[in-house]
Design an enzyme around this catalytic site. Sequence first.
Site, PDB file in Angstrom:
ATOM      1  N   LYS A  59       3.949   5.837  -4.061  1.00  0.00           N
ATOM      2  CA  LYS A  59       3.268   4.620  -3.611  1.00  0.00           C
ATOM      3  C   LYS A  59       2.699   3.852  -4.799  1.00  0.00           C
ATOM      4  O   LYS A  59       1.671   4.222  -5.347  1.00  0.00           O
ATOM      5  CB  LYS A  59       2.142   4.963  -2.632  1.00  0.00           C
ATOM      6  CG  LYS A  59       1.370   3.727  -2.126  1.00  0.00           C
ATOM      7  CD  LYS A  59       0.302   4.107  -1.122  1.00  0.00           C
ATOM      8  CE  LYS A  59      -0.553   2.903  -0.731  1.00  0.00           C
ATOM      9  NZ  LYS A  59      -1.617   3.248   0.239  1.00  0.00           N
TER      10      LYS A  59
ATOM     11  N   ASP B  45      -5.882   8.741   1.662  1.00  0.00           N
ATOM     12  CA  ASP B  45      -5.621   8.404   0.260  1.00  0.00           C
ATOM     13  C   ASP B  45      -6.802   8.890  -0.577  1.00  0.00           C
ATOM     14  O   ASP B  45      -7.855   8.246  -0.605  1.00  0.00           O
ATOM     15  CB  ASP B  45      -5.439   6.893   0.087  1.00  0.00           C
ATOM     16  CG  ASP B  45      -4.135   6.384   0.688  1.00  0.00           C
ATOM     17  OD1 ASP B  45      -3.685   6.964   1.695  1.00  0.00           O
ATOM     18  OD2 ASP B  45      -3.587   5.392   0.168  1.00  0.00           O
TER      19      ASP B  45
ATOM     20  N   LYS C 225       0.303   8.300  -5.797  1.00  0.00           N
ATOM     21  CA  LYS C 225       0.047   6.854  -5.768  1.00  0.00           C
ATOM     22  C   LYS C 225      -0.490   6.422  -7.128  1.00  0.00           C
ATOM     23  O   LYS C 225      -1.280   7.131  -7.748  1.00  0.00           O
ATOM     24  CB  LYS C 225      -0.963   6.571  -4.648  1.00  0.00           C
ATOM     25  CG  LYS C 225      -1.447   5.145  -4.514  1.00  0.00           C
ATOM     26  CD  LYS C 225      -2.405   5.049  -3.323  1.00  0.00           C
ATOM     27  CE  LYS C 225      -3.112   3.699  -3.266  1.00  0.00           C
ATOM     28  NZ  LYS C 225      -4.066   3.622  -2.137  1.00  0.00           N
TER      29      LYS C 225
END
Length: 308
Positions: A244, A145, A208
């Site tokens: 996400k 991430d 995300k």
Amino acid sequence: ELGWISKVHVNRPAVVRHAEQIKKWRTVKGNWQAAWLLKAVTCIDLTTLSGDDTPSNVHRLCFKAKHPIREDLLKALDMHDKGITVGAVCVYPARVTDAVNALKAAGCNIPVASVAAGFPSGQTPLETKLAEIKLAVEYGAREIDIVISRSLVLSGQWESLYEEIRQCREACGEAHMKTILATGELGTLDNVYKASMIAMMAGSDFIKTSTGKEVENATFPVGVVMMRAIREFYWQTGNKVGFKPAGGIRTAKEAITWLMLVKEELGVEWLTPELLRLGASSLLEDIEKQIFYHVTGFYALQHDLATA
């Protein structure tokens, strides 16, 4: 393809109005609610990103990742043999080895995700970001991430943003890359859409919403804009990019609403761990409480459920 974003304009009042309607959607009840909640569990990135993380609390988190819902509750729902686990365990790079070893000892194949690239601020040199990504992958992380440099978005340096994300994608190698946009710090919904597009063009497997450390994290207006970008990118290229939402998702009802929104905007095919993750550290606890109530008819006491 800067032409894709050069004339973008997001109708903010319409998006906000739509988001208000989303909050009023009726939630599902009974067995349908239990089914949606179990689906949500399989999409959770069970996360601990605290300064006081230790090997022991990471091991405990990994055990919870393998057994997210009490076995007797799953048996009552006839779901005990479906292999229900969370989508991934997310930790800092220094704790990746602990998580990998704990999951290996538990005999499960849940991927370990690591934050990297100067998380959460992104205010480190690119060389440092790339080195951190490579180390996390070397330690055994199968998902990375990363977080973008917000300054590149705020100053409209789209080509520089693309190049930074592209190099991070290269550094990830075989690992999946989720690109955190930190939408609460991007200023406008136009910037959220443009940053989403650039991140996908540069090879992100997921986009995300947030690090979870900003003042404003996952919100429905931002979610709608990012999902519309994902849909447009899919129409243009045929490539499916995952979504996400992360930060501030704490209740079972919120989780179901996010899943419903994904189904509404992107379709049922996005309702899988391969294309949807929920970044959360306390959400699982509330989901398990709701399933406990559904099965027993009673609210769980503190000692009834293992700490999520």
